[in-house]
Design an enzyme around this catalytic site. Structure first.
Site, PDB file in Angstrom:
ATOM      1  N   CYS A   1      -4.283  -1.602   6.564  1.00  0.00           N
ATOM      2  CA  CYS A   1      -5.699  -1.331   6.294  1.00  0.00           C
ATOM      3  C   CYS A   1      -5.923  -1.598   4.800  1.00  0.00           C
ATOM      4  CB  CYS A   1      -5.994   0.121   6.656  1.00  0.00           C
ATOM      5  SG  CYS A   1      -7.725   0.539   6.622  1.00  0.00           S
TER       6      CYS A   1
ATOM      7  N   CYS B   1      -3.388 -11.942  -3.249  1.00  0.00           N
ATOM      8  CA  CYS B   1      -3.606 -10.818  -4.164  1.00  0.00           C
ATOM      9  C   CYS B   1      -4.617 -11.249  -5.224  1.00  0.00           C
ATOM     10  CB  CYS B   1      -2.281 -10.417  -4.815  1.00  0.00           C
ATOM     11  SG  CYS B   1      -2.448  -9.128  -6.060  1.00  0.00           S
TER      12      CYS B   1
ATOM     13  N   CYS C   1      -2.612 -11.389  -8.876  1.00  0.00           N
ATOM     14  CA  CYS C   1      -1.562 -12.359  -9.231  1.00  0.00           C
ATOM     15  C   CYS C   1      -1.510 -13.590  -8.331  1.00  0.00           C
ATOM     16  CB  CYS C   1      -0.199 -11.681  -9.246  1.00  0.00           C
ATOM     17  SG  CYS C   1       0.406 -11.223  -7.603  1.00  0.00           S
TER      18      CYS C   1
ATOM     19  N   CYS D   1       3.160  -7.820  -8.146  1.00  0.00           N
ATOM     20  CA  CYS D   1       2.529  -7.215  -9.338  1.00  0.00           C
ATOM     21  C   CYS D   1       2.191  -5.738  -9.183  1.00  0.00           C
ATOM     22  CB  CYS D   1       1.274  -7.993  -9.710  1.00  0.00           C
ATOM     23  SG  CYS D   1      -0.120  -7.758  -8.583  1.00  0.00           S
TER      24      CYS D   1
ATOM     25  N   CYS E   1       1.153  -4.988  -3.575  1.00  0.00           N
ATOM     26  CA  CYS E   1       1.630  -6.355  -3.744  1.00  0.00           C
ATOM     27  C   CYS E   1       3.047  -6.251  -4.306  1.00  0.00           C
ATOM     28  CB  CYS E   1       0.722  -7.115  -4.705  1.00  0.00           C
ATOM     29  SG  CYS E   1       1.362  -8.744  -5.164  1.00  0.00           S
TER      30      CYS E   1
END
Length: 194
Positions: A183, A111, A114, A163, A160
């Site tokens: 996707c 991510c 984070c 976060c 995510c």
């Protein structure tokens, strides 16, 4: 944890036509149009909702200790304008323009907000869509919720789990063994090569 059930949704496009969505207990809905003579029925879609409501909720298997809290001010300093727009304002990059749409480099995709590991390069495949696509996530680090932002095209938004950064969407047209196609916007990812 609250559960919200929508039984029907109606809207009127103009004074002479109306559309109505009716949901049943099997997460199916039908669509009817009125205004062009007699009512037309027969268009139906299937929605598979993940979670108990359309609102963003933490899955039961994600512990609160695993949550990451980052202020908007901090994210605006760390991210580019495009990264912020996509991850925090649910934007979408243009197809075939993202950094990772065609990358074959072995590694782990994290991510951008984070640094949580989200996807392994071994699960990446060429979907032909112009966005990086994966058939499997790393553990429970990715969650999804129903996205009704386009009324005629309900989708599952991918976030995510640590976060709540917007990553993209997941579809049920991927390859074995999962049949999933995550996707994802390149701008929401950071590749750490092996």
């Amino acid at each position: 944890m609250a559960t919200h059930i929508i039984r029907s949704l109606s809207f009127q496009a103009n004074t002479s036509s109306k559309a109505r969505f009716d949901f049943d207990s099997k997460s199916q809905f039908s669509l009817s149009f009125r205004g062009l003579g007699k009512p037309r029925r027969g268009v139906s879609f299937s929605i598979r909702a993940m979670g108990s409501s359309a609102s963003s909720q933490k899955p039961d298997n994600i512990q609160e200790a695993g949550r990451v809290s980052i202020s908007d001010e901090e994210l605006k300093k760390r991210l580019t304008g495009e990264q912020y727009y996509i991850t925090r304002q649910k934007g979408t990059e243009r197809a075939f323009t993202g950094e990772y749409w065609n990358t074959k480099t072995p590694g782990t995709y994290h991510c951008i907000c984070c640094d949580t590991p989200l996807f392994e390069s071994s699960t990446k495949f060429d979907s032909g869509t112009g966005w990086p696509s994966y058939y499997q996530t790393i553990g429970d680090n990715v969650k999804s919720k129903l996205d009704l932002s386009i009324i005629f095209m309900p989708r599952q938004e991918v976030l995510c789990a640590a976060c709540d950064a917007h990553l993209g969407h997941v579809f049920d047209d991927g390859p074995p063994p999962t049949g999933k196609r995550y996707c994802i916007n390149s701008a929401s990812l950071k590749l750490k090569p092996k």
